[in-house]
Design an enzyme around this catalytic site. Structure first.
Site, PDB file in Angstrom:
ATOM      1  N   LYS A  80      -7.456  -3.051   9.811  1.00  0.00           N
ATOM      2  CA  LYS A  80      -7.152  -1.865   9.012  1.00  0.00           C
ATOM      3  C   LYS A  80      -8.454  -1.291   8.447  1.00  0.00           C
ATOM      4  O   LYS A  80      -9.384  -2.039   8.094  1.00  0.00           O
ATOM      5  CB  LYS A  80      -6.197  -2.264   7.881  1.00  0.00           C
ATOM      6  CG  LYS A  80      -5.663  -1.115   7.034  1.00  0.00           C
ATOM      7  CD  LYS A  80      -4.660  -1.670   6.023  1.00  0.00           C
ATOM      8  CE  LYS A  80      -4.050  -0.605   5.136  1.00  0.00           C
ATOM      9  NZ  LYS A  80      -3.042  -1.156   4.213  1.00  0.00           N
ATOM     10  N   SER A 158       1.090   1.233   4.081  1.00  0.00           N
ATOM     11  CA  SER A 158      -0.070   2.020   4.453  1.00  0.00           C
ATOM     12  C   SER A 158      -0.754   1.555   5.734  1.00  0.00           C
ATOM     13  O   SER A 158      -1.608   2.240   6.280  1.00  0.00           O
ATOM     14  CB  SER A 158      -1.090   2.003   3.312  1.00  0.00           C
ATOM     15  OG  SER A 158      -1.568   0.687   3.043  1.00  0.00           O
ATOM     16  N   SER A 182       2.856  -2.711   2.287  1.00  0.00           N
ATOM     17  CA  SER A 182       2.104  -2.049   3.353  1.00  0.00           C
ATOM     18  C   SER A 182       1.934  -2.849   4.631  1.00  0.00           C
ATOM     19  O   SER A 182       1.466  -2.308   5.632  1.00  0.00           O
ATOM     20  CB  SER A 182       0.721  -1.634   2.824  1.00  0.00           C
ATOM     21  OG  SER A 182       0.856  -0.607   1.876  1.00  0.00           O
TER      22      SER A 182
END
Length: 456
Positions: A80, A158, A182
């Site tokens: 990420k 996210s 997330s």
């Protein structure tokens, strides 16, 4: 190969690599070819081809010489876009950080997985500053949920790119962060497994924060076994220590309040069918109100969310300057709400949090908690981009179930349990109280095939 390397589980690919049927260099080359040829260009923000090929060649040499680092040697992984990667700026899904100082070293967990032999292939897209459960990003584009067949649907956030990268078969595993859901939300929306560890289980050095009291990490992958292997390496272990725990006699607690409010019928049906399968496999299921759930939302109403207060403290100078005009206006609006939480309010939240964690631990005991990861399936992207009111309402509902676990410091794993409207995946969230990660993962290993049922 009947299946591309990126579409394999970590365990499947490890067997090929360790047995000599696949070479890490060839695997890395094939993964990059798949990524480059993939139609959705919003999944990755950066590809690390030079680094990855160097790491793959090193793994290949070790394997030829009989010096394998273990089960994960030569396995590709995506990170990420808020984990420090040496030599790159950490943008956290935002353009305002694109010209920040370059990272002098990898984030701690990136380094640990490199030591285990994993090959870092790129950085995945995300909600700006990790502050949304939907995965929409106006700067780098919004990855499209690959499970949607009728119209473009959100990936969940996210860790949006991480979820899509795995679900689309581009990589076997991607690393995410989880402050309010997330990891587990994109796992549920994309029909894969997402494991959120107890807060503090992993080193957080070099991870761009959202709310340090709540931030945690975890992998998005194809099955629980993969998550167990990655978890061990993230803690510097050479092999997993998690033991499969039998379902016979497993005690599950299903909350009767909050988590089913406004849930789509298809989500409830998929969850209840999975629960019935678990019961038939030997699990004991009880249902009860968890008073702390309602108290948490009462706290938010009175003092504001803990995540918003801490996000505002992190970004308040940026929000007061020209950078605010370059940020997603929805992130700006939501973060500025944290200004309403005074220091006294913040301390009251922390005090209440400690009490509620203790209360719930006494209530739950050694049981695991089960409820739908999200009360709805992934909705279409278009209306959410066009309507701020709908965006915020959907974001709140999307985060509701998972955020309870962050506030109460639970660990949790989302496992696909069926489908809802339009054939979109539904996730069943198994959770345990803080620091009971081994018990959670050991049970999830046994429960996963039962929970999945016919879901592929």
């Amino acid at each position: 190969m009947s299946k591309s390397f990126g579409a394999m589980s970590v365990a499947q690919l490890s067997v090929l690599i360790q047995g000599g049927a696949a070479d890490p260099v060839g695997v890395a080359e094939a993964v990059f070819e798949s990524i480059v040829n993939h139609a959705d260009k919003a999944v990755f923000t950066t590809l690390l081809e030079s680094r990855a090929m160097e790491e793959a060649r090193a793994a290949s040499k070790r394997l030829r010489e009989g010096r394998s680092l273990g089960l994960l040697d030569g396995i590709p992984i995506a990170w990420k876009d808020l984990f420090d990667i040496e030599g790159l700026a950490t943008t956290a899904g935002s353009v305002v950080l694109a010209k920040d100082m370059l990272a002098k070293r990898d984030a701690a967990v990136v380094g640990l997985l490199r030591q285990a032999g994993m090959v870092a292939v790129g950085r995945t897209n995300m909600s700006e500053f990790a502050f949304s459960g939907l995965g929409i990003n106006p700067h780098y584009g919004t990855p499209v949920n690959p499970r949607g067949t009728d119209l473009p649907r959100i990936p969940g956030g996210s860790s949006s790119g991480a979820g899509v990268a795995v679900a689309a078969g581009l990589v076997p595993v991607a690393m995410g962060t989880d402050t309010g859901g997330s990891v587990r939300i994109p796992a549920a929306f994309n029909g894969i497994v997402g494991y959120k560890a107890t807060h503090g289980r992993y080193a957080m050095a070099g991870v761009y924060p959202l709310a340090k009291s709540l931030d945690s990490l975890g992998p998005l992958c194809r099955n629980v076994r993969d998550a167990v292997w990655i978890d061990a390496a993230m803690r510097g272990l050479t092999a997993p220590a998690v033991i499969v725990r039998p379902l016979q006699g497993l005690e599950l607690l299903v909350p009767e309040n909050v988590v089913f409010d406004g849930a789509e019928p298809g989500v409830v049906a998929a969850f209840e069918a999975a629960l019935d399968r678990l019961h038939k496999a030997g699990a004991q299921v009880s249902r009860a109100v968890i008073p702390a759930f309602d108290e948490i939302f009462d706290l938010m109403t009175s003092y504001g969310p803990l995540v918003t207060a801490e996000a505002f403290a992190l970004h308040h100078e940026r929000l007061a300057g020209p950078d605010a005009d370059r940020m997603d206006h929805r992130v700006v609006m939501r973060t500025r709400l944290g200004a309403k939480t005074t220091l006294a309010d913040y301390l009251r939240i922390l005090e209440a949090r400690g009490r509620l964690i203790a209360d719930v631990e006494r209530l739950v005991g050694d049981r695991l908690i089960a409820f739908p990861t999200v009360a709805h399936v992934a909705p279409p992207i278009g209306p959410l981009e066009q309507d701020d009111e709908l965006f915020f309402a959907t974001n709140n509902k999307t985060l509701r179930n998972t955020a309870l676990g962050n506030f109460l410091d639970w660990c949790g794993v989302s496992i696909p349990c069926g489908t809802g409207v339009s054939g979109m995946p539904v996730g069943l969230l198994l959770s345990a109280t803080a620091r009971r990660d081994e018990a959670l993962l050991g049970t999830a290993l046994a429960a996963e095939p039962v929970i999945r049922g016919d879901f592929a």
